[in-house]
Enzyme design. Sequence first.
Site, PDB file in Angstrom:
ATOM      1  N   LYS A 189       0.875  -1.177   0.000  1.00 24.95           N
ATOM      2  CA  LYS A 189       0.000   0.000   0.000  1.00 24.95           C
ATOM      3  C   LYS A 189       0.910   1.223   0.000  1.00 24.95           C
ATOM      4  O   LYS A 189       0.951   2.001   0.957  1.00 24.95           O
ATOM      5  CB  LYS A 189      -0.907  -0.058   1.243  1.00 24.95           C
ATOM      6  CG  LYS A 189      -2.046   0.938   1.264  1.00 24.95           C
ATOM      7  CD  LYS A 189      -3.195   0.590   0.334  1.00 24.95           C
ATOM      8  CE  LYS A 189      -4.218   1.713   0.311  1.00 24.95           C
ATOM      9  NZ  LYS A 189      -5.290   1.515  -0.665  1.00 24.95           N
ATOM     10  N   ASP A 223      -5.590  -3.502  -1.948  1.00 30.27           N
ATOM     11  CA  ASP A 223      -7.029  -3.474  -2.263  1.00 30.27           C
ATOM     12  C   ASP A 223      -7.272  -3.932  -3.698  1.00 30.27           C
ATOM     13  O   ASP A 223      -8.193  -4.710  -3.974  1.00 30.27           O
ATOM     14  CB  ASP A 223      -7.644  -2.089  -1.982  1.00 30.27           C
ATOM     15  CG  ASP A 223      -6.815  -0.928  -2.522  1.00 30.27           C
ATOM     16  OD1 ASP A 223      -5.688  -1.159  -3.017  1.00 30.27           O
ATOM     17  OD2 ASP A 223      -7.299   0.217  -2.451  1.00 30.27           O
TER      18      ASP A 223
END
Length: 355
Positions: A189, A223
Amino acid sequence: MSKSLNIAVIHGDGTGPEVMREGLKVLGAAAARFGLSLNLTDYDLGGERHLRTGDVLPDSVLEELKKQDAIYLSAIGHPDVKPGVLEKGILLRLRFELDQYINLRPVKLYPGVQTPLRDKTAEHIDFVVVRENTEGLYAGAGGYLKKGTPDEIAIQESINTRKGAERCLRYAFDLAGTRPRKQLHLVGKTNVLTYAFDLWERAFNEVGAADYPSIDRKYHHVDACCMFMVWAPEQYDVIVTDNMFGDIVTDIGAMIQGGLGISASGNINPEPGGVSMFEPVGGSAPQFTGKNVINPLACINAGAMMLKALGHGDAANCIESAVAKVAGELPGLGVGEMGIGTDAVGDRVAAIVAG
Ligand code: IPM
Ligand code: MN
């Protein structure tokens, strides 16, 4: 490599002993066929023991486990024990103390097995997640301020060391090199966790460019990875990620390969003399204890991973192809969906392995 294997067996809680019984049945069949001798030592660890004696993982037991060739663990977890006591006291302590810095979780759809991803078949779902297993949010760094007051603050810090990231990345690059596609995805991330995943990304690119130029390096945010795992899983071959993200994405992986009934996990210390531990991804499912409805294929596959790590790839492949065959023949892999009992599933795999 040794044909005599010293293996610690942790039968665990709830339905753990039932799946371990089948795991040991198949391991025994493979040992007979491939001329291995298994020296099994049972260790009574888990919620039952904790409730009986107050022990979690005595230091003397830890010292004995360090001398084994490998640890075969079913699942620990008990409804009467406060969450966290056994997880941190046994599972995470073993991973940390034995420096099992890799958590390896293959995600592979066997032919004929149902996946919730309509139209995806065995050729689309075959990747491995390499999860860092000793650092990140799991390191336990943090604390409280003003605990129990309205101004309470809880801090949980993610620990990322260059050494820890690099040894995990090297393992993942090496693994990617053994597979035909020569491709490795870093999952992180970097757009938000700009310290932790900056370290990971720099290490990934530096190590990759210097020592693994033939491996195709790719990066996905976590994600997006979750989305791709259910939308286009065929693009993954090997994924490497930190401890927390690895925990989460491998539960998605377990589902798309047919569920917790089949997904296995290796906690690996790849160093010479390292003691690794193999377990099903799922937990002890105590509500089904004694009902003969839990799928033992995950525990059996964990046994195959263990034999592979101990250098017996032929025996491991034999078990895995038997698991694949039986999995494809069962009407379903979930609890009570197999059409036959836990013991009968183990019998079928063992019979194929026995040859
Ligand atoms: C796993 C489990 C463990 C983890 C728990 C039981 C501590 O979910 O092996 O994935 O979070 O690592
Ligand atoms: Mn998990």
